[in-house]
Scaffold this motif. Structure first.
Motif, PDB file in Angstrom:
ATOM      1  N   VAL A 262       0.852  -1.193   0.000  1.00 24.88           N
ATOM      2  CA  VAL A 262       0.000   0.000   0.000  1.00 24.88           C
ATOM      3  C   VAL A 262       0.883   1.236   0.000  1.00 24.88           C
ATOM      4  O   VAL A 262       1.970   1.236   0.595  1.00 24.88           O
ATOM      5  N   ILE A 263       0.422   2.272  -0.694  1.00 19.78           N
ATOM      6  CA  ILE A 263       1.084   3.576  -0.650  1.00 19.78           C
ATOM      7  C   ILE A 263       0.047   4.624  -0.277  1.00 19.78           C
ATOM      8  O   ILE A 263      -1.137   4.471  -0.579  1.00 19.78           O
ATOM      9  N   ASN A 264       0.509   5.667   0.408  1.00 23.98           N
ATOM     10  CA  ASN A 264      -0.418   6.695   0.866  1.00 23.98           C
ATOM     11  C   ASN A 264       0.048   8.077   0.441  1.00 23.98           C
ATOM     12  O   ASN A 264       1.184   8.275   0.019  1.00 23.98           O
ATOM     13  N   ASP A 265      -0.865   9.060   0.579  1.00 26.74           N
ATOM     14  CA  ASP A 265      -0.529  10.427   0.222  1.00 26.74           C
ATOM     15  C   ASP A 265      -0.007  11.183   1.445  1.00 26.74           C
ATOM     16  O   ASP A 265       0.156  10.608   2.534  1.00 26.74           O
ATOM     17  N   ALA A 266       0.214  12.485   1.287  1.00 23.75           N
ATOM     18  CA  ALA A 266       0.795  13.295   2.362  1.00 23.75           C
ATOM     19  C   ALA A 266      -0.140  13.433   3.551  1.00 23.75           C
ATOM     20  O   ALA A 266       0.311  13.736   4.666  1.00 23.75           O
TER      21      ALA A 266
ATOM     22  N   TYR B 228       7.013   1.519  -7.739  1.00 22.97           N
ATOM     23  CA  TYR B 228       7.909   0.837  -8.664  1.00 22.97           C
ATOM     24  C   TYR B 228       9.254   1.564  -8.689  1.00 22.97           C
ATOM     25  O   TYR B 228       9.342   2.710  -9.123  1.00 22.97           O
ATOM     26  N   HIS B 229      10.290   0.888  -8.218  1.00 16.91           N
ATOM     27  CA  HIS B 229      11.638   1.469  -8.192  1.00 16.91           C
ATOM     28  C   HIS B 229      12.266   1.235  -9.564  1.00 16.91           C
ATOM     29  O   HIS B 229      12.786   0.159  -9.856  1.00 16.91           O
ATOM     30  N   ARG B 230      12.214   2.251 -10.399  1.00 14.67           N
ATOM     31  CA  ARG B 230      12.580   2.070 -11.803  1.00 14.67           C
ATOM     32  C   ARG B 230      13.997   1.533 -11.984  1.00 14.67           C
ATOM     33  O   ARG B 230      14.207   0.541 -12.705  1.00 14.67           O
TER      34      ARG B 230
ATOM     35  N   LEU C 104      13.907  -0.965   1.819  1.00 13.36           N
ATOM     36  CA  LEU C 104      12.690  -1.489   2.433  1.00 13.36           C
ATOM     37  C   LEU C 104      11.821  -0.388   3.031  1.00 13.36           C
ATOM     38  O   LEU C 104      10.598  -0.531   3.126  1.00 13.36           O
ATOM     39  N   ALA C 105      12.447   0.710   3.418  1.00 12.41           N
ATOM     40  CA  ALA C 105      11.693   1.813   4.017  1.00 12.41           C
ATOM     41  C   ALA C 105      10.719   2.454   3.022  1.00 12.41           C
ATOM     42  O   ALA C 105       9.803   3.186   3.425  1.00 12.41           O
ATOM     43  N   ASP C 106      10.905   2.188   1.723  1.00 12.90           N
ATOM     44  CA  ASP C 106      10.021   2.751   0.702  1.00 12.90           C
ATOM     45  C   ASP C 106       8.715   1.962   0.560  1.00 12.90           C
ATOM     46  O   ASP C 106       7.812   2.391  -0.163  1.00 12.90           O
ATOM     47  N   PHE C 107       8.625   0.808   1.235  1.00 12.22           N
ATOM     48  CA  PHE C 107       7.494  -0.089   1.034  1.00 12.22           C
ATOM     49  C   PHE C 107       6.744  -0.329   2.343  1.00 12.22           C
ATOM     50  O   PHE C 107       7.330  -0.269   3.428  1.00 12.22           O
ATOM     51  N   ALA C 108       5.461  -0.613   2.226  1.00 15.56           N
ATOM     52  CA  ALA C 108       4.636  -0.926   3.394  1.00 15.56           C
ATOM     53  C   ALA C 108       3.670  -2.044   3.039  1.00 15.56           C
ATOM     54  O   ALA C 108       3.153  -2.111   1.916  1.00 15.56           O
TER      55      ALA C 108
END
Length: 251
Positions: A144-148, A162-164, A177-181
């Motif tokens: 999951v990703i969230n907004d501000a 997506y880490h290009r 890993l800190a970029d993902f939840a």
């Protein structure tokens, strides 16, 4: 703040038939979940089942058990029937707790209820950190990703964001890993919205991902999200999971 917990308990399970009644240290699994939910401070905790055997077993430790129809296509549909049976007011906060989580963290239940109470969203949920790189690519680990403003932007079984550079070069070492939840499948709803939800048309996104919460986002509603206070333990899906839980609770 008052809130109600509903625990759906379906008897059928492909990998573990009769799962709610699985014995864990002398108690059926559903009783462990019920007791953890009660410890959350909920004003009422109900078990909602579609099977007489489960109904009878729950009756031995609480009168708060409801028989629901067998034809529901999702947990939210079962929840909507419970809201109707209990005649809950539209602003009542209802927390949906999975019936196969005997290691449930009670503080996460109260946290998601408070999260909803403090927002104008009709729905709230929780997330947690991802500790293993492989989980980023595991479709059973929902990201999951969230907004501000801590509203969910999207849920997916695919790696998001997506880490290009890492993905295009097949270089997992570049992934942070800190970029993902990881999404945790616990939800708080306002009772009135549960009724609205089941009237919303299915979205192509939820069918493709097999994630019913995407229907909410697709139709423009907010889902408030926060990191769980306690890292959740895995639920019970298989006999191996059951043995692991018995080992934990037996110590």
């Amino acid at each position: 703040m008052e809130f109600v917990v509903v625990i759906p308990a379906r008897y059928a399970s492909t990998r573990l038939p009769g799962k709610p009644l699985a014995d864990i240290c002398g108690k059926p699994m559903i009783q462990h979940v019920y007791e953890k939910a009660v410890a959350s401070g909920a004003s009422q905790v109900y078990v909602a089942t579609d099977h007489q055997t489960v109904f009878d077993a729950v009756k031995k430790f609480t009168d708060n058990v409801l028989m629901t129809r067998e034809d529901h296509q999702s947990g939210t549909e079962r929840l909507a029937e419970v809201v109707e049976q209990l005649k809950l007011e539209s602003d009542t906060i209802v927390v949906n707790v999975q019936g196969d989580e005997p290691l449930l963290a009670s503080e996460n239940v109260s946290q998601v209820a408070m999260l909803l109470a403090d927002s104008d969203a009709p729905m709230a949920t929780l997330s947690t950190s991802i500790d293993e790189i492989d989980d980023i690519f595991n479709p059973n680990c929902v990201k999951v990703i969230n907004d501000a403003d801590n509203n969910a932007l999207y849920f997916s079984r695919s790696p998001i964001p997506y880490h290009r550079d890492a993905m295009m070069n097949d270089d997992k070492d570049k992934l942070n890993l800190a970029d993902f939840a990881r999404h945790i499948g616990i939800y708080a709803y306002r009772a009135g919205f549960i009724k609205d939800y089941i009237e919303l048309p299915e979205s192509r996104l939820e069918l493709l991902e097999s994630l019913e919460q995407l229907r909410v986002l697709y139709h423009g509603h907010k889902i408030k999200i926060a990191k769980a206070l306690s890292a959740p333990q895995a639920g019970v899906d298989t006999p191996e999971d059951l043995a692991r839980v018995i080992a934990v609770l037996g110590n």
